[in-house]
Design an enzyme around this catalytic site. Sequence first.
Site, PDB file in Angstrom:
ATOM      1  CG  HIS A 257      -2.225  -0.791   0.645  1.00 26.22           C
ATOM      2  ND1 HIS A 257      -2.185  -2.283   0.990  1.00 26.22           N
ATOM      3  CD2 HIS A 257      -3.534  -0.469   0.559  1.00 26.22           C
ATOM      4  CE1 HIS A 257      -3.287  -2.603   0.607  1.00 26.22           C
ATOM      5  NE2 HIS A 257      -4.151  -1.595   0.187  1.00 26.22           N
TER       6      HIS A 257
ATOM      7  CE1 TYR B 261     -10.100   2.262   1.641  1.00 24.10           C
ATOM      8  CE2 TYR B 261      -9.686   2.595  -0.591  1.00 24.10           C
ATOM      9  CZ  TYR B 261     -10.097   1.763   0.621  1.00 24.10           C
ATOM     10  OH  TYR B 261     -10.110   0.454   0.106  1.00 24.10           O
TER      11      TYR B 261
ATOM     12  CD1 TRP C  26      -9.314  -5.984  -5.417  1.00 26.45           C
ATOM     13  CD2 TRP C  26     -10.723  -6.886  -6.787  1.00 26.45           C
ATOM     14  NE1 TRP C  26     -10.490  -5.309  -5.294  1.00 26.45           N
ATOM     15  CE2 TRP C  26     -11.197  -5.784  -5.919  1.00 26.45           C
ATOM     16  CE3 TRP C  26     -11.440  -7.608  -7.729  1.00 26.45           C
ATOM     17  CZ2 TRP C  26     -12.597  -5.685  -6.321  1.00 26.45           C
ATOM     18  CZ3 TRP C  26     -12.804  -7.287  -7.843  1.00 26.45           C
ATOM     19  CH2 TRP C  26     -13.504  -6.276  -7.071  1.00 26.45           C
TER      20      TRP C  26
END
Length: 103
Positions: free
Chosen positions: A22, A41, A76
């Site tokens: 991340h 976020y 993903w």
Amino acid sequence: MSKIAFKMKLKPGYKQEYQKRHSEIWPELVSLLSASGISDYSIFLDEETNSLFAVQQQSGQSSQDLGKTEVVQKWWAYMADIMETNPDNSPISVPLTPVFHLD
């Protein structure tokens, strides 16, 4: 603008790898999120349970609704080895119900 929250599950032992991936989030994914109305976020980790708690502001759709895009499908797949996922590699995500807010 609305605020949503959801939880996901990290596989044991992958905290540092999750943080690393991340911290190197792809610019095209950041652009997609922003263009889709997603802001502010944050994702938090409960280390006792390996539960990830995500909260975001949205003026359009949730980040979890962007799964038809190529960049999200690639993300993903990139994250699938360290998270609990569905058969399509999307993270198993459970919406959370707001029960309190203090302005």
